[in-house]
Motif scaffolding. Structure first.
Motif, mmCIF file in Angstrom:
data_model
loop_
_atom_site.group_PDB
_atom_site.id
_atom_site.type_symbol
_atom_site.label_atom_id
_atom_site.label_comp_id
_atom_site.label_asym_id
_atom_site.label_seq_id
_atom_site.Cartn_x
_atom_site.Cartn_y
_atom_site.Cartn_z
ATOM 1 N N LEU A 88 0.799 -1.219 0.000
ATOM 2 C CA LEU A 88 0.000 0.000 0.000
ATOM 3 C C LEU A 88 0.835 1.274 0.000
ATOM 4 N N GLY A 89 1.821 1.379 0.924
ATOM 5 C CA GLY A 89 2.538 2.638 0.969
ATOM 6 C C GLY A 89 3.814 2.639 1.779
ATOM 7 N N ASN A 90 4.710 3.561 1.409
ATOM 8 C CA ASN A 90 5.908 3.884 2.177
ATOM 9 C C ASN A 90 5.842 5.353 2.559
ATOM 10 N N ASP A 91 6.090 5.638 3.822
ATOM 11 C CA ASP A 91 6.023 7.019 4.290
ATOM 12 C C ASP A 91 7.237 7.291 5.175
ATOM 13 N N SER A 92 7.938 8.406 4.892
ATOM 14 C CA SER A 92 9.124 8.737 5.674
ATOM 15 C C SER A 92 9.355 10.238 5.664
ATOM 16 N N ASN A 93 9.806 10.764 6.792
ATOM 17 C CA ASN A 93 10.182 12.176 6.837
ATOM 18 C C ASN A 93 11.484 12.419 6.085
ATOM 19 N N ASP A 94 12.424 11.492 6.209
ATOM 20 C CA ASP A 94 13.747 11.660 5.604
ATOM 21 C C ASP A 94 14.253 10.276 5.182
ATOM 22 N N PHE A 95 14.337 10.048 3.857
ATOM 23 C CA PHE A 95 14.715 8.711 3.388
ATOM 24 C C PHE A 95 15.788 8.797 2.313
ATOM 25 N N LYS A 96 16.749 7.843 2.386
ATOM 26 C CA LYS A 96 17.810 7.736 1.389
ATOM 27 C C LYS A 96 17.837 6.303 0.871
ATOM 28 N N GLY A 97 17.555 6.153 -0.425
ATOM 29 C CA GLY A 97 17.574 4.813 -0.982
ATOM 30 C C GLY A 97 16.482 4.603 -2.003
ATOM 31 N N LEU A 98 15.801 3.461 -1.915
ATOM 32 C CA LEU A 98 14.781 3.067 -2.883
ATOM 33 C C LEU A 98 13.473 2.737 -2.173
ATOM 34 N N GLN A 99 12.386 3.351 -2.625
ATOM 35 C CA GLN A 99 11.042 3.067 -2.128
ATOM 36 C C GLN A 99 10.213 2.475 -3.260
ATOM 37 N N ILE A 100 9.564 1.344 -2.983
ATOM 38 C CA ILE A 100 8.700 0.695 -3.969
ATOM 39 C C ILE A 100 7.359 0.382 -3.311
ATOM 40 N N SER A 101 6.276 0.939 -3.868
ATOM 41 C CA SER A 101 4.951 0.727 -3.312
ATOM 42 C C SER A 101 3.906 1.337 -4.240
ATOM 43 N N MET A 102 2.619 1.127 -3.930
ATOM 44 C CA MET A 102 1.566 1.789 -4.687
ATOM 45 C C MET A 102 1.642 3.295 -4.479
ATOM 46 N N CYS A 103 1.936 3.722 -3.233
ATOM 47 C CA CYS A 103 2.039 5.138 -2.924
ATOM 48 C C CYS A 103 3.267 5.389 -2.052
ATOM 49 N N ASN A 104 4.178 6.219 -2.531
ATOM 50 C CA ASN A 104 5.372 6.601 -1.776
ATOM 51 C C ASN A 104 5.296 8.085 -1.454
#
Length: 222
Positions: free
Chosen positions: A157-173
């Protein structure tokens, strides 16, 4: 020279660990809940999420018969505070439920849900992973949520982050600050240095379908 430094570092870590063990007794095999708090250097078996400031070095196996009630919780569970966080697991964490008030997980975690101040390593969660610091490779059936993160986050469903370094894979980032790549149906970030691939991509520069990007840092206005 490297060998000497490694030996010195090992000696220091043993001294520190020995001092901690003087405060709380350690056992090879422990069972939770327990009347007298004991750290674990080996194998721990627990029922429910009742650790009481315990450190587990080795394998932690937890059984939670209330797992089916987890989806019925009316509001999202936030990152546990310093006062309320309890267990630290260094090693393998297996649970039919999960951590509700974890302090730190260093290693491999497989559970239904996970809530901890810090998570380092690799985790697989059926529902979600909510961590203050989330570092490594993490897969969740529903969502990954973090204040700061480094590595790879995958969720349905989703990835949520205030501060992220790298790769996010989801329906909603979605993130406040992103350094890396987002892949999903919808990608949103307020401060991007990287790429977005999806049906709809939003960052501080533009709103674009399919692919969006920003590699320039904001200049300070005098």
């Amino acid at each position: 020279m490297k060998t000497k430094l490694s030996i010195i570092a090992l000696c220091i870590s043993l001294i520190i660990f020995g001092q901690e063990s003087l405060k709380i007794k350690s056992s090879l095999l422990t069972v939770n809940p327990q009347k007298i708090i004991r750290n674990t250097n080996g194998f721990n078996v627990g029922i429910l999420d009742d650790y009481q400031k315990q450190r587990i070095n080795g394998i932690n196996f937890q059984i939670n018969p209330l797992t089916l009630l987890y989806p019925l919780i009316p509001q999202a569970i936030s990152v546990p505070t310093e006062n309320k966080s309890t267990v630290t697991v260094n090693g393998l964490h297996l649970s039919t439920g999960g951590m509700m008030d974890g302090k730190k997980l260093n290693g491999l975690g497989i559970s239904m849900y996970h809530h901890s101040r810090t998570t380092n390593g690799f985790s697989v969660n059926f529902f979600n992973n909510t961590s203050g610091d989330l570092n490594g490779f993490h897969i969740s059936g529903f969502a990954n949520s973090s204040e700061k993160g480094i590595g790879l986050n995958m969720a349905f469903l989703g990835n949520d982050s205030n501060d992220f370094k790298g790769l996010q894979i989801s329906m909603c980032n979605e993130s406040e600050k992103m350094r890396g790549v987002q892949i999903g149906l919808v990608n949103k970030t307020k401060n991007l240095r990287g790429l977005q691939f999806g049906l709809w991509n939003v960052n501080e520069k533009r709103k674009f379908p399919i692919i969006n990007w920003n590699f320039k840092s904001k200049k300070n206005k005098s």
